[in-house]
Design a protein around this motif. Structure first.
Motif, PDB file in Angstrom:
ATOM      1  N   LYS A   1      73.418 -60.494  94.763  1.00  0.00           N
ATOM      2  CA  LYS A   1      73.925 -61.811  95.143  1.00  0.00           C
ATOM      3  C   LYS A   1      74.999 -61.692  96.220  1.00  0.00           C
ATOM      4  O   LYS A   1      74.985 -62.440  97.213  1.00  0.00           O
ATOM      5  CB  LYS A   1      74.488 -62.515  93.911  1.00  0.00           C
ATOM      6  CG  LYS A   1      75.207 -63.812  94.221  1.00  0.00           C
ATOM      7  CD  LYS A   1      75.918 -64.364  93.004  1.00  0.00           C
ATOM      8  CE  LYS A   1      76.746 -65.596  93.371  1.00  0.00           C
ATOM      9  NZ  LYS A   1      77.485 -66.133  92.204  1.00  0.00           N
ATOM     10  N   LEU A   2      75.933 -60.751  96.060  1.00  0.00           N
ATOM     11  CA  LEU A   2      76.983 -60.572  97.064  1.00  0.00           C
ATOM     12  C   LEU A   2      76.415 -60.081  98.392  1.00  0.00           C
ATOM     13  O   LEU A   2      76.855 -60.496  99.469  1.00  0.00           O
ATOM     14  CB  LEU A   2      78.034 -59.592  96.539  1.00  0.00           C
ATOM     15  CG  LEU A   2      78.832 -60.053  95.312  1.00  0.00           C
ATOM     16  CD1 LEU A   2      79.780 -58.957  94.859  1.00  0.00           C
ATOM     17  CD2 LEU A   2      79.608 -61.319  95.615  1.00  0.00           C
TER      18      LEU A   2
ATOM     19  N   LEU B   1      87.123 -61.276 102.585  1.00  0.00           N
ATOM     20  CA  LEU B   1      87.803 -60.256 103.391  1.00  0.00           C
ATOM     21  C   LEU B   1      88.805 -60.891 104.343  1.00  0.00           C
ATOM     22  O   LEU B   1      89.914 -60.353 104.555  1.00  0.00           O
ATOM     23  CB  LEU B   1      86.767 -59.450 104.176  1.00  0.00           C
ATOM     24  CG  LEU B   1      85.871 -58.510 103.365  1.00  0.00           C
ATOM     25  CD1 LEU B   1      84.818 -57.870 104.262  1.00  0.00           C
ATOM     26  CD2 LEU B   1      86.698 -57.441 102.669  1.00  0.00           C
ATOM     27  N   PHE B   2      88.451 -62.015 104.930  1.00  0.00           N
ATOM     28  CA  PHE B   2      89.353 -62.684 105.860  1.00  0.00           C
ATOM     29  C   PHE B   2      90.620 -63.137 105.147  1.00  0.00           C
ATOM     30  O   PHE B   2      91.734 -62.970 105.660  1.00  0.00           O
ATOM     31  CB  PHE B   2      88.632 -63.887 106.493  1.00  0.00           C
ATOM     32  CG  PHE B   2      89.456 -64.631 107.489  1.00  0.00           C
ATOM     33  CD1 PHE B   2      89.594 -64.169 108.792  1.00  0.00           C
ATOM     34  CD2 PHE B   2      90.132 -65.782 107.129  1.00  0.00           C
ATOM     35  CE1 PHE B   2      90.361 -64.850 109.713  1.00  0.00           C
ATOM     36  CE2 PHE B   2      90.904 -66.477 108.045  1.00  0.00           C
ATOM     37  CZ  PHE B   2      91.023 -66.008 109.349  1.00  0.00           C
TER      38      PHE B   2
ATOM     39  N   TYR C   1      80.286 -65.511 101.932  1.00  0.00           N
ATOM     40  CA  TYR C   1      81.288 -65.429 100.873  1.00  0.00           C
ATOM     41  C   TYR C   1      82.094 -64.135 100.988  1.00  0.00           C
ATOM     42  O   TYR C   1      83.328 -64.137 100.866  1.00  0.00           O
ATOM     43  CB  TYR C   1      80.605 -65.506  99.513  1.00  0.00           C
ATOM     44  CG  TYR C   1      81.536 -65.289  98.342  1.00  0.00           C
ATOM     45  CD1 TYR C   1      82.332 -66.328  97.863  1.00  0.00           C
ATOM     46  CD2 TYR C   1      81.612 -64.051  97.703  1.00  0.00           C
ATOM     47  CE1 TYR C   1      83.192 -66.135  96.793  1.00  0.00           C
ATOM     48  CE2 TYR C   1      82.462 -63.849  96.633  1.00  0.00           C
ATOM     49  CZ  TYR C   1      83.249 -64.895  96.186  1.00  0.00           C
ATOM     50  OH  TYR C   1      84.095 -64.690  95.131  1.00  0.00           O
ATOM     51  N   VAL C   2      81.407 -63.023 101.235  1.00  0.00           N
ATOM     52  CA  VAL C   2      82.101 -61.733 101.333  1.00  0.00           C
ATOM     53  C   VAL C   2      83.052 -61.724 102.522  1.00  0.00           C
ATOM     54  O   VAL C   2      84.204 -61.284 102.414  1.00  0.00           O
ATOM     55  CB  VAL C   2      81.069 -60.590 101.441  1.00  0.00           C
ATOM     56  CG1 VAL C   2      81.780 -59.249 101.609  1.00  0.00           C
ATOM     57  CG2 VAL C   2      80.181 -60.563 100.208  1.00  0.00           C
TER      58      VAL C   2
END
Length: 351
Positions: free
Chosen positions: A308-309, A320-321, A315-316
């Motif tokens: 899913k990730l 991270l941002f 989303y990832v």
């Protein structure tokens, strides 16, 4: 079958042993015997809402259900083979590798049924499987259910005002009115002739060009129109020969499957504790275990979450941002600060 808001889902939840609130009275028997302690594991329940992991494919969603819900002693290759068979039965071959969020409403309904069938249930519960579908999609879905029933799958489902074509695909009908009272229970027959004859004998003649499902609801006063006749339809049912035949059939089933004397005592015992007692099987002292071990479940859950990730880069990257770039940017405002008033303002601004 029942009008909206009169308890179809509640009735199905009670039969599926999913209700743990309120007062439930009566006796539940399966093949004339009391329900086993592992009844919930051997059954499947497809809810009205389709809840799936959107980034999984159709094949992955069904395999995930099979890996976790089928017994651990069944090999992975056998589970995969069974999933492929269910994909063919539900005619999802062309969509087997499609992501769930890209499916149509009808395909998601079929996937919901497929996820439950992947556990190899002995009894399948469906809560209004045709809700939200157009006429053609509803017919396709009911056709799949008919195919499953012809292959030996026991299906119990609720449905609201089906078309005249859909209602003929069902074997038996339980018609309820307000308050959960039984109006009719029995066979439907080709072209609903058995059902039509029953209502005609009590003064409700269904024209040949009218949908019998809608006519029945109007006849019993389930809609806005008053009921046909001056007598409640539940009283017609209690005085009918069909009601007596149903009771006689239930007694025959119970007598034909009744356990021998002393058999029940060998299989069950009552736990002696200060709390409310429960029935415990001597053959399996704790029958409420999962179908597969914990580490087996953890492996497939983590694997699905990683997929899913990986398939959700937005989303990832946003995580991270937020945690890397913004944290670094804010921390630069604390670089080489002193102890003055202006430095204090910079610290407050950074926080």
């Amino acid at each position: 079958m029942l009008t909206p808001g009169k308890g179809k889902t509640t009735c199905l939840d009670v039969l599926a042993q999913r209700k743990n609130i309120g007062i439930v009275a009566g006796t539940l028997l399966l093949d004339g015997k009391p329900l086993d302690l592992d009844f919930a594991r051997n059954t499947a329940y497809a809810e009205q809402m389709d809840v799936h992991e959107g980034t999984s494919t159709v094949r992955e969603a069904m395999r995930f259900s099979a890996y976790l819900r089928q017994p651990a002693e069944i090999s992975t290759a056998e589970k995969d083979k069974y999933v492929e068979e269910m994909i063919e039965v539900l005619e999802l071959q062309d969509l087997a590798d499609a992501l769930v969020f890209s499916l149509s409403v009808e395909a998601r309904k079929r996937l919901t049924i497929g996820v439950e069938l992947a556990s190899r249930p002995s009894l399948l519960f469906l809560d209004e499987p045709t809700s939200g579908l157009d006429g053609q999609s509803a017919w396709n879905l009911v056709r799949f259910l008919r195919k499953l029933a012809d292959n030996g799958q026991a299906i119990l489902c609720t449905i609201h005002q089906p078309s005249s074509l859909l209602i003929q695909t069902f074997d038996k009908l339980l018609l309820l009115e307000r308050g959960g009272e039984t109006v009719y229970f029995g066979d439907i027959g080709p072209d609903c002739h058995i059902l039509r004859d029953y209502f005609a004998r009590h003064g409700a003649f269904c024209p040949p060009n009218v949908n019998p499902a809608e006519f029945m609801l109007d006849a019993i006063g389930a809609g806005l129109t008053p009921r046909i006749g001056d007598r409640d339809w539940k009283d017609h049912w209690l005085d009918s020969d069909e009601y007596k035949q149903v009771l006689s059939e239930i007694e025959k089933i119970k007598q034909g499957t009744a356990p021998q004397a002393g058999e029940a005592e060998k299989k069950i015992t009552m736990c002696k504790c200060s709390r409310k007692c429960r029935v415990v099987s001597q053959l399996n002292p704790w029958p409420f275990t999962d179908a597969t071990p914990f580490w087996h479940q953890l492996r497939y859950v983590v694997e699905r979450n990683n997929k899913k990730l990986w398939r959700s880069p937005d989303y990832v990257f946003s995580r991270l941002f937020v945690h890397a770039f913004i944290a670094l940017w804010v921390s630069l405002s604390f670089l080489q600060l002193g102890n003055g008033v202006r430095d204090l303002q910079y610290r407050v601004f950074g926080m």
